[in-house]
Design a protein around this motif. Structure first.
Motif, mmCIF file in Angstrom:
data_model
loop_
_atom_site.group_PDB
_atom_site.id
_atom_site.type_symbol
_atom_site.label_atom_id
_atom_site.label_comp_id
_atom_site.label_asym_id
_atom_site.label_seq_id
_atom_site.Cartn_x
_atom_site.Cartn_y
_atom_site.Cartn_z
ATOM 1 N N HIS A 68 0.852 -1.197 0.000
ATOM 2 C CA HIS A 68 0.000 0.000 0.000
ATOM 3 C C HIS A 68 0.881 1.238 0.000
ATOM 4 C CE1 HIS A 68 0.798 -0.618 4.279
ATOM 5 N NE2 HIS A 68 0.421 0.622 4.534
ATOM 6 N N VAL A 69 0.261 2.406 -0.189
ATOM 7 C CA VAL A 69 1.061 3.601 -0.479
ATOM 8 C C VAL A 69 1.465 4.432 0.744
ATOM 9 C CG1 VAL A 69 0.180 3.782 -2.824
ATOM 10 C CG2 VAL A 69 -0.953 5.066 -1.000
ATOM 11 N N HIS A 70 1.315 3.908 1.956
ATOM 12 C CA HIS A 70 1.835 4.670 3.092
ATOM 13 C C HIS A 70 3.357 4.798 2.970
ATOM 14 C CE1 HIS A 70 -1.817 4.112 5.933
ATOM 15 N NE2 HIS A 70 -1.841 5.297 5.341
ATOM 16 N N ILE A 71 3.856 5.953 3.391
ATOM 17 C CA ILE A 71 5.260 6.284 3.186
ATOM 18 C C ILE A 71 6.194 5.295 3.905
ATOM 19 C CG2 ILE A 71 5.628 7.911 5.107
ATOM 20 C CD1 ILE A 71 6.486 8.610 1.440
ATOM 21 N N THR A 95 -3.617 1.286 -5.989
ATOM 22 C CA THR A 95 -2.275 1.687 -5.538
ATOM 23 C C THR A 95 -1.485 2.297 -6.694
ATOM 24 O OG1 THR A 95 -2.183 0.117 -3.724
ATOM 25 C CG2 THR A 95 -0.071 0.809 -4.635
ATOM 26 N N ALA A 96 -1.640 1.722 -7.882
ATOM 27 C CA ALA A 96 -0.923 2.259 -9.040
ATOM 28 C C ALA A 96 -1.368 3.696 -9.344
ATOM 29 C CB ALA A 96 -1.147 1.363 -10.253
ATOM 30 N N ARG A 97 -2.617 4.027 -9.031
ATOM 31 C CA ARG A 97 -3.111 5.394 -9.226
ATOM 32 C C ARG A 97 -2.567 6.335 -8.153
ATOM 33 N NH1 ARG A 97 -4.664 8.992 -10.977
ATOM 34 N NH2 ARG A 97 -6.865 9.541 -11.045
ATOM 35 N N LEU A 98 -2.494 5.833 -6.922
ATOM 36 C CA LEU A 98 -2.125 6.687 -5.781
ATOM 37 C C LEU A 98 -0.615 6.846 -5.622
ATOM 38 C CD1 LEU A 98 -4.674 5.124 -3.248
ATOM 39 C CD2 LEU A 98 -4.808 7.462 -4.132
ATOM 40 N N LEU A 99 0.128 5.817 -5.976
ATOM 41 C CA LEU A 99 1.569 5.802 -5.696
ATOM 42 C C LEU A 99 2.343 6.992 -6.284
ATOM 43 C CD1 LEU A 99 3.857 2.822 -5.301
ATOM 44 C CD2 LEU A 99 4.530 4.517 -6.997
ATOM 45 N N LEU A 159 -7.347 2.431 0.841
ATOM 46 C CA LEU A 159 -7.784 2.066 -0.499
ATOM 47 C C LEU A 159 -6.584 1.519 -1.282
ATOM 48 C CD1 LEU A 159 -10.664 2.334 -1.650
ATOM 49 C CD2 LEU A 159 -9.842 4.280 -2.964
ATOM 50 N N GLY A 160 -6.768 0.390 -1.917
ATOM 51 C CA GLY A 160 -5.689 -0.204 -2.701
ATOM 52 C C GLY A 160 -4.783 -1.129 -1.916
ATOM 53 N N SER A 161 -4.927 -1.174 -0.596
ATOM 54 C CA SER A 161 -4.008 -2.000 0.200
ATOM 55 C C SER A 161 -4.254 -3.480 -0.063
ATOM 56 C CB SER A 161 -4.172 -1.704 1.688
ATOM 57 O OG SER A 161 -5.468 -2.049 2.125
ATOM 58 N N CYS A 162 -3.193 -4.251 0.084
ATOM 59 C CA CYS A 162 -3.328 -5.694 -0.152
ATOM 60 C C CYS A 162 -2.418 -6.463 0.784
ATOM 61 C CB CYS A 162 -2.938 -6.034 -1.591
ATOM 62 S SG CYS A 162 -1.198 -5.780 -1.958
ATOM 63 N N TYR A 163 -2.758 -7.730 0.976
ATOM 64 C CA TYR A 163 -1.749 -8.660 1.479
ATOM 65 C C TYR A 163 -1.340 -9.527 0.301
ATOM 66 C CZ TYR A 163 -5.554 -12.143 2.399
ATOM 67 O OH TYR A 163 -6.607 -13.007 2.311
ATOM 68 N N VAL A 164 -0.148 -10.106 0.392
ATOM 69 C CA VAL A 164 0.463 -10.721 -0.773
ATOM 70 C C VAL A 164 0.684 -12.203 -0.550
ATOM 71 C CG1 VAL A 164 2.410 -10.585 -2.368
ATOM 72 C CG2 VAL A 164 1.766 -8.574 -1.028
ATOM 73 N N GLU A 165 0.166 -13.009 -1.447
ATOM 74 C CA GLU A 165 0.441 -14.441 -1.405
ATOM 75 C C GLU A 165 1.514 -14.747 -2.446
ATOM 76 O OE1 GLU A 165 -2.815 -17.129 -1.224
ATOM 77 O OE2 GLU A 165 -4.227 -15.585 -0.591
ATOM 78 N N SER A 246 -2.437 11.971 5.142
ATOM 79 C CA SER A 246 -3.167 12.492 3.982
ATOM 80 C C SER A 246 -3.905 11.393 3.239
ATOM 81 C CB SER A 246 -2.194 13.137 3.001
ATOM 82 O OG SER A 246 -1.412 14.087 3.658
ATOM 83 N N ILE A 247 -3.365 10.201 3.333
ATOM 84 C CA ILE A 247 -3.911 9.096 2.553
ATOM 85 C C ILE A 247 -4.613 8.138 3.478
ATOM 86 C CG2 ILE A 247 -3.325 7.408 0.807
ATOM 87 C CD1 ILE A 247 -0.331 8.491 1.537
#
Ligand SMILES: [Zn+2]
Length: 473
Positions: A68-71, A95-99, A159-165, A246-247
């Motif tokens: 996700h896009v947190h700093i 995430t691709a939009r926000l990053l 928004l956009g956050s994920c966990y990854v398998e 902000s996000i």
């Protein structure tokens, strides 16, 4: 011979910032998950700049996956590219939009003001981004040695956050298996987001533990507490300052404030000004509005009802620095109640600091924390010393705290100990190995106890190791 896959860390093993985890598939192949910036106490390093430099190997990295896009999860991306990383950056579509927005801001603050350089860098990042849909396997490599597939699942954190398998099939005699990186997991009932669902199963789980030792207060009371805190300001003619990232957090708060204003019968509430003083937050809010397809069912119901949860009549956005200074001065002196949402979320910089420097000394005003305050941040000091009449250092200035300081923890974007346990126990095939990361040591220890107690009761063989015992590589 070493057994692969192995998990190691370049940050976020002990503290809650600087997340960067490596999954090693062999001597010359690895996957990185996140590459975040250190903040607060984690950033108090003898060699501040040295800590930012990427000194770990990047040639063996097949891909960087961004949760996700947190700093604190993507902030070292510029340093990673500077170190020569040339592979793809995998993430969800939102995430691709926000990053790019986050990276642009991070570059302006910490790197350069040179517009041309920033543009070039952003173009480079955009060329590397690979946006993946949720819940679908993406094959990263499939050759004589490995088949590596990656799947993103909703984490319900922002928004956009994920966990990854990550599914690894080793054809060269190494170990195969599935590893899950939780990223930051959200709590149920987050405004705008659907709750994360537990995965089917895995062999190894790298699990965040921010609130591994805590339960959130009843989330159904949080809106009432938010309302009560603002009511007190309405009565005193003061401002409620809400430090917020902000996000994510800013947009969640706007959603909640719209709810309260929509329901209000009291005129003071209907006239209440909600001020978002952060150009970045304003831009994010605009993108959040475009990303409606990823909002949850409740938010969609409101849209169908003709409401606009992220753009309502009482909402004002402050952009320029001049306007910011005028707003601080005006609100500090006027007796007109208002709510200000400004970054940074832990008061470690940004415009919120200017508000607090002017307002903390005045009992008419209030500060309301709705997010985790990391050790060593001014936010943590205000939260801790404020209620006992203490002080805080802001920009090297000692500020006595007379304003009301309140915390509503029910808005946490992080799962609590119970949610984290649920994530594990709701798997059809719970992991045999758990590595706890992204938490202070005491939180990791408490969560280990909780997980081991559950595993013992179930008769499920599971080892739980603490990231805090594995110093950053
Ligand atoms: Zn996060």
């Amino acid at each position: 011979m070493r057994e692969y896959p192995q998990v190691s860390h370049h940050g976020g093993a002990a503290g809650v910032t600087g997340s960067c985890h490596r999954l090693r598939l062999s001597d010359d192949r690895a996957l990185l998950v996140d590459c975040g910036l250190f903040q607060g106490q984690d950033a108090d390093h003898a060699d501040g700049f040295g800590q930012l430099r990427v000194t770990f190997p990047v040639e063996d990295v097949l891909a960087l996956v961004v949760t996700h896009v947190h700093i604190d999860h993507i902030g070292r991306l510029p340093y990673l590219l500077a170190a020569g990383y040339a592979g793809p950056i995998l993430c969800s579509l939102p995430t691709a939009r926000l990053l790019p927005l986050v990276i642009e801001d991070a570059l302006k603050i910490g790197f350069t003001r040179d517009r041309g350089l920033i543009e070039r860098f952003l173009a480079e990042v955009a060329g590397r981004l690979v946006a993946l849909p949720y819940r679908a396997w993406h094959t990263l490599v499939d050759d004589s040695r490995h088949r590596v597939r990656v799947k993103l699942q909703r984490a319900g954190h922002i928004l956009g956050s994920c966990y990854v398998e990550v599914d690894v099939l080793a054809r060269d005699g190494g170990a195969s298996g599935r590893t899950i990186f939780s990223g930051d997991l959200g709590a149920p009932y987050a405004p705008l987001l659907s709750a994360p669902r537990a995965p089917w199963g895995c062999d190894t789980l790298v699990l965040e533990s921010t609130y591994g030792d805590r339960r959130h207060e009843a989330r159904r009371h949080r809106r009432a507490r938010l309302e009560a805190a603002i009511d007190r300001a309405l009565a005193n003619g003061g401002t409620v300052v809400i430090p917020a990232f902000s996000i994510g957090r800013t947009q969640e708060l706007l959603y909640e404030l719209e709810t309260l204003i929509h329901r209000a019968t009291d005129r003071r509430w209907r006239d209440l000004e909600i001020i978002v003083d952060s150009p970045l937050a304003a831009r994010f809010t605009a993108v959040y509005r475009e990303l409606k397809p990823w909002w949850d069912a409740e938010a969609h119901a409101r849209l169908r009802g003709g409401r606009h949860p992220l753009s309502f009549a009482n909402l004002y956005t402050v952009s320029s620095h001049e306007e910011h200074e005028r707003t601080v001065a005006y609100l500090a002196e006027s007796h007109r109640p208002a709510v200000v949402v400004a970054a940074s979320g832990m008061v470690s910089g940004g415009r919120v600091v200017n508000y607090l420097k002017r307002m903390l000394g005045d009992p008419r005003h209030g500060v309301l924390f709705t997010g985790y305050q990391g050790a060593g941040t001014p936010g943590r000091d205000i939260q801790r010393y404020g209620p006992r009449g203490g002080w805080v250092a802001l920009d090297g200035e000692r500020i006595d705290i007379r304003a009301r300081v309140e915390t509503v923890s029910g808005y946490s974007a992080h799962a609590d100990a119970h949610d984290l346990l649920n994530f594990v126990r709701r798997m059809r095939h719970p992991p045999r190995h758990v590595r706890l990361v992204h938490g202070e040591r005491h939180a990791q220890q408490a969560l280990r106890e909780t997980l081991l107690a559950w595993a013992a009761e179930k008769g499920h063989g599971m080892d739980v190791t603490l990231g805090a015992d594995f110093p950053n590589a």
